[in-house]
Design a protein around this motif. Structure first.
Motif, short mmCIF file in Angstrom:
data_model
loop_
_atom_site.label_atom_id
_atom_site.label_comp_id
_atom_site.label_asym_id
_atom_site.label_seq_id
_atom_site.Cartn_x
_atom_site.Cartn_y
_atom_site.Cartn_z
N SER A 23 0.84 -1.19 0.00
CA SER A 23 0.00 0.00 0.00
C SER A 23 0.88 1.24 0.00
O SER A 23 2.01 1.23 0.51
N PHE A 24 0.32 2.32 -0.58
CA PHE A 24 1.03 3.59 -0.70
C PHE A 24 0.06 4.70 -0.33
O PHE A 24 -1.09 4.70 -0.78
N ASN A 25 0.53 5.62 0.50
CA ASN A 25 -0.38 6.67 0.95
C ASN A 25 0.27 8.04 0.85
O ASN A 25 1.51 8.19 0.89
N ALA A 26 -0.58 9.04 0.71
CA ALA A 26 -0.14 10.43 0.69
C ALA A 26 -1.19 11.25 1.42
O ALA A 26 -2.40 11.01 1.26
N GLY B 74 -6.26 12.57 3.05
CA GLY B 74 -5.34 11.83 2.20
C GLY B 74 -5.98 10.56 1.68
O GLY B 74 -7.14 10.24 1.98
N ILE B 75 -5.21 9.84 0.87
CA ILE B 75 -5.68 8.59 0.28
C ILE B 75 -4.61 7.52 0.43
O ILE B 75 -3.42 7.82 0.59
N ASP C 48 -7.38 -7.58 -4.88
CA ASP C 48 -8.17 -6.36 -4.66
C ASP C 48 -7.23 -5.16 -4.71
O ASP C 48 -6.09 -5.23 -4.22
N LYS C 49 -7.72 -4.07 -5.29
CA LYS C 49 -6.93 -2.85 -5.38
C LYS C 49 -7.77 -1.66 -4.93
O LYS C 49 -8.15 -0.79 -5.70
N PRO C 50 -8.07 -1.62 -3.64
CA PRO C 50 -8.95 -0.57 -3.14
C PRO C 50 -8.22 0.76 -2.92
O PRO C 50 -7.01 0.81 -2.72
N ILE C 51 -9.00 1.82 -2.95
CA ILE C 51 -8.53 3.15 -2.55
C ILE C 51 -9.31 3.53 -1.29
O ILE C 51 -10.53 3.56 -1.29
N THR C 52 -8.58 3.78 -0.24
CA THR C 52 -9.19 4.17 1.03
C THR C 52 -8.63 5.52 1.47
O THR C 52 -7.70 6.04 0.85
N PHE D 164 -11.73 -0.62 3.69
CA PHE D 164 -11.99 -1.78 2.83
C PHE D 164 -11.45 -3.03 3.50
O PHE D 164 -10.38 -2.99 4.12
N ARG D 165 -12.19 -4.13 3.37
CA ARG D 165 -11.68 -5.44 3.77
C ARG D 165 -11.78 -6.39 2.59
O ARG D 165 -12.82 -6.47 1.92
N ALA D 166 -10.70 -7.10 2.33
CA ALA D 166 -10.67 -7.99 1.19
C ALA D 166 -11.59 -9.19 1.40
O ALA D 166 -11.81 -9.63 2.54
N GLY D 167 -12.13 -9.70 0.30
CA GLY D 167 -12.95 -10.89 0.37
C GLY D 167 -12.12 -12.11 0.71
O GLY D 167 -10.89 -12.06 0.81
N THR D 168 -12.79 -13.23 0.90
CA THR D 168 -12.09 -14.45 1.31
C THR D 168 -12.83 -15.67 0.81
O THR D 168 -14.05 -15.66 0.62
#
Length: 799
Positions: free
Chosen positions: A436-439, A453-454, A500-504, A527-531
């Motif tokens: 993950s990468f955030n700003a 931020g995201i 999954d490639k969510p933006i939070t 976001f929580r990834a499915g399983t």
């Protein structure tokens, strides 16, 4: 409200004492938290946060993490099975067996960690922070309900210091812990700490195992090396070892039953007066039991053995305009479980032994660069990585019962067993990676502060399950003694790989109305990834096997402030949250196979359902006089499904969860479904807690009394079809300490009212399904009950 009124009446007394006493450090205005990944005063943080300092944990004899919930209403920390620690916050719960990310994340020294390991040993703690609401921006892993950060004490570079604390109780409980910090030089220091703890866990005894008690023992050791080679560079390297071994029996309540039948009658009805099924009253699941009996009836053990190694590195480099921080962690844990799955003894003389070995390795790394300015435009950038691997192996019986007959052998049948013995071996490789990468940007000008931020994440996981079978002798003549079915993959290829490639992210605005009052508004998206279900049965539909990803949007407004020369602090927050596809775990759901008409049983599955949460939280902490402190916290969270179609047991076809009658599936699916507007978790909407300490200084010694109480009203659970009673947990303490708090001795009583209320229950009686129309009914519900009254004493010394 009561605390506010009391505070108003104390204004005169406070004013008279203002010149004599400095504002106490433990009040929230002086508490520094890292909720926003920067050191900030609690009153300046734009979110609802509860804080438990190490001193509070020691004062209140909180020896395991479940005690923290008394300081944070709406938080529930439970371990109903003895194996899985479950965290519930704002009405949102999480089952660790769901194989997805938790609803409430746990961070150990700022790195994500496994709750099962971290919760087990609470000692030498600096601070615990409970962050409420979605976390999708500032921390590496997203969570819909909140985060809990646990920070251990660090070594001092200035002086040698430490503590030792010992506790014993009248119910065979003991806890010895301590820590010492030694400066090695101006640039290096070390702190070592340790714990030995033993107790009866849930105080349950097993009637079918000589009234043997549940019993747990934990041993842990921690060492932290502090380094400050320059004035601008600081690093802490921590290693922790943990070994916890618990034998925890599952409590039951009910009348018991005679669930088995004479074997010979099926093949020779004339022996039984022409009837095939005649109850054998000599075989019983157990005696009538109430919640106050604290009894179990399983014929086998339930033992969990956890060995864990944790390594944690925190580095901060102040480069002037900005600070570069690195957080790295490694965890290696092995959890071995041996359990009799027939918790209700539904089939007497039968032990459904299962063995689970769960080793896993987790690597975590995070790099953050943050500007140091408080005023004007600030910024932050970060990159996060974590990877978990390990292969879980499950060995357990999957026996197929033909008809309700006794397990005991009989000359009236051909063979010894009335069921097809099936021994299953399930192998589940775990492979999960997150990047993950955030700003983020923040702007502060005078009383106004805006932050937002995201975070962009890439979450990859592989879900596979290899199932092997060993078939034993049958009641039919000349059946092979054993047939081996080699391991085969039961998860279809299209369900094995998830990406999954969510933006939070989030946005919040804070405005300082006055030096003693802040207001804020916040938005958060997580976001929580499915399983994919990995330890399950073959031949199930995809909706049962796989849960989709979950999205959460939350809105919160609140204010924080202080009154009476900052001797009383308060905060109030109101929130609304919408969960699209909330992932929840549904246990003990009756299923029938689409591939094999005779295939049936009970399973656990993850499933999605839309939900909404709305609520209010409030906290007041004050010092009525210089020797009397009071704190009151309250939480209201209305967390409900919104017309969700969910798996359920609907044996009587009423459309609501029940186990009235013979296990059956309504409709043409693998399981029954019910339309639900029920609770997301088994807890009431309202929760209240209060604590106080009253001191009586007498020269160099200070006698004192303390108390902490938590109240939860009763409520009806659709999911369990049970009316939970109200609960009032009151703990009292009395003792003496030195004027400088260097030593202390106290006696305490926990659960003073000796309430023995059920806190969790299964739906209906525990039963064993068969291929016939009659099930083995144990006559018992599986429950958990408040621990009974327990008295003890604690002595501590600081140096």
């Amino acid at each position: 409200m009561a605390a506010v009124l009391a505070a108003g009446g104390a204004d005169v007394a406070w004013a008279q004492e203002a010149a004599e006493e400095v504002r106490p450090a433990e009040l929230s205005g002086e508490i520094i938290v890292t909720a926003t990944r920067r050191n900030e005063a609690l009153r300046d943080v734009p979110m609802s946060v509860n804080v438990a300092t190490g001193e509070q944990l020691e004062k209140l004899n909180i020896l395991d993490v479940s005690g923290v919930q008394q300081l944070a209403p709406g938080l529930e920390l439970t371990n109903n099975s003895g194996r899985n620690n479950t965290t519930t916050l704002r009405g949102v719960s999480f089952d660790p067996d769901s194989n997805t990310s938790p609803a409430v994340r746990v961070y150990y020294n700022e790195a994500p960690a496994d709750a099962q390991t971290v919760y087990t040993a609470i000692y030498d703690i600096q601070q615990i922070e409970v962050l409420r609401g979605p976390q999708g921006l500032l921390r590496g892993l997203s969570a819909p309900a909140g985060s809990i950060t646990i920070t251990t004490r660090r070594p001092s570079f200035d002086k040698a210091e430490g503590y030792v604390q010992g506790t014993v109780t009248l119910r065979d409980g003991y806890n010895l812990q301590g820590g010492v910090s030694v400066p090695l030089s101006e640039k290096f220091a070390i702190r070592v700490a340790g714990l030995i703890d033993g107790n009866r866990i849930n105080q349950v005894r097993n009637v079918n195992r000589g009234d043997q008690y549940s019993k747990g023992r934990t041993e842990s050791f921690r060492a932290t090396l502090g380094m400050q080679p320059t004035d601008t560079l600081t690093a802490y390297l921590t290693y922790q070892y943990l070994h916890a071994r618990n034998r925890q029996y599952q409590q039951v309540v009910g009348t018991g039953n005679h669930p088995s039948y004479l074997v010979g009658c099926y093949f020779a009805p004339s022996y039984c007066g022409g009837s095939r099924f005649v109850p054998d009253t000599s075989e019983s699941s157990g005696p009538p039991l109430a919640a106050s009996d604290y009894r179990a009836v399983s014929e086998g053990e339930f033992v969990n053995d956890n060995k864990s190694h944790l390594v944690n590195l925190n580095v901060d480099w102040d480069m002037g305009p900005a600070t570069l921080a690195f957080i790295g962690a490694y965890q290696y844990s092995v959890l071995n479980t041996h359990r009799d799955n027939d918790d209700g003894n539904a089939v007497p003389n039968y032990i459904a032994d299962s063995y689970v070995k769960s080793p896993y390795k987790v690597w975590t790394g995070e790099l953050r660069l943050t500007s140091n300015n408080d005023e004007g435009l600030g910024w932050g950038l970060g990159a996060f990585y974590t990877k978990q691997t390990g292969t879980t192996v499950v060995r357990q019986p999957g026996d197929s019962f033909f008809f309700p007959v006794s397990v005991a052998s009989s000359p009236d049948v051909i063979g010894d067993l009335p069921y097809l013995p099936i021994h299953t071996i399930v192998t589940v490789p775990i492979d999960r990676t997150t990047w993950s990468f955030n700003a983020n940007l923040r702007y502060k000008s005078g009383p106004l502060k805006i932050e937002g931020g995201i975070r962009y994440s890439i979450i990859k996981s592989i879900h596979t399950t290899q199932l092997g079978l060993a078939l034993g002798p049958n009641v039919l003549a000349n059946y092979p003694s054993q047939v081996i079915v080699p391991p085969y993959e039961i998860i279809s290829p299209d369900l094995q790989k998830l990406v999954d490639k969510p933006i939070t992210g989030g946005l919040n605005i804070t405005y300082e109305i006055s030096p003693t009052l802040n207001v804020y508004a916040a938005y958060g998206h997580s976001f929580r990834a499915g399983t994919t279900g990995v330890i399950t049965q073959a031949g199930l539909s995809s909706d049962i096997l796989q849960a989709k990803g979950e999205k959460t949007d939350s809105y919160e407004v609140g204010f924080k402030g202080s009154l009476a020369d900052r001797r009383i602090d308060f905060s109030v927050a109101a929130f609304y949250q919408k969960l699209n596809g909330f992932i929840n775990r549904f246990n003990s759901i009756y299923w029938e196979s689409a591939l094999d008409p005779s295939g049936s049983g009970f399973l656990s599955a993850n499933y999605n359902g839309d939900a909404k949460i709305k609520g209010v939280e409030a906290e007041v902490n004050g010092r009525i006089t210089k020797d009397w402190d009071v704190g009151i916290n309250a939480s209201y969270a209305h967390a409900r499904y919104s017309g969700a179609r969910l798996p359920c047991n609907d044996f009587d076809g009423s459309g609501i969860p029940n186990q009235n009658g013979t296990p059956t599936v309504q409709g043409d699916g693998n399981v029954s479904y019910c339309i639900s507007n029920s609770r997301l978790a088994e807890m009431p909407d309202f929760n209240l807690s209060a604590n106080t300490e009253l001191r009586f200084p007498m020269g160099n010694i200070v006698p004192f009394v303390r108390g902490i109480v938590s109240y939860r009203p009763g409520f009806y659970s659709d999911r369990a079809d049970f009316k939970y009673p109200s609960r009032t947990l009151l703990n009292l303490y009395a003792g003496i300490r030195s004027e400088d708090a260097g030593w202390e001795f106290n006696v305490f009583v926990k659960n003073v009212l000796n309430q023995k209320r059920i806190t969790n229950t299964a739906l209906g009686n525990f039963v064993q399904a068969t291929s016939a129309d009659v099930a083995y009914d144990s006559g018992y519900r599986l429950v958990n009950t408040m621990n009974p009254r327990e008295a003890g004493l604690t002595a501590s010394y600081k140096f």
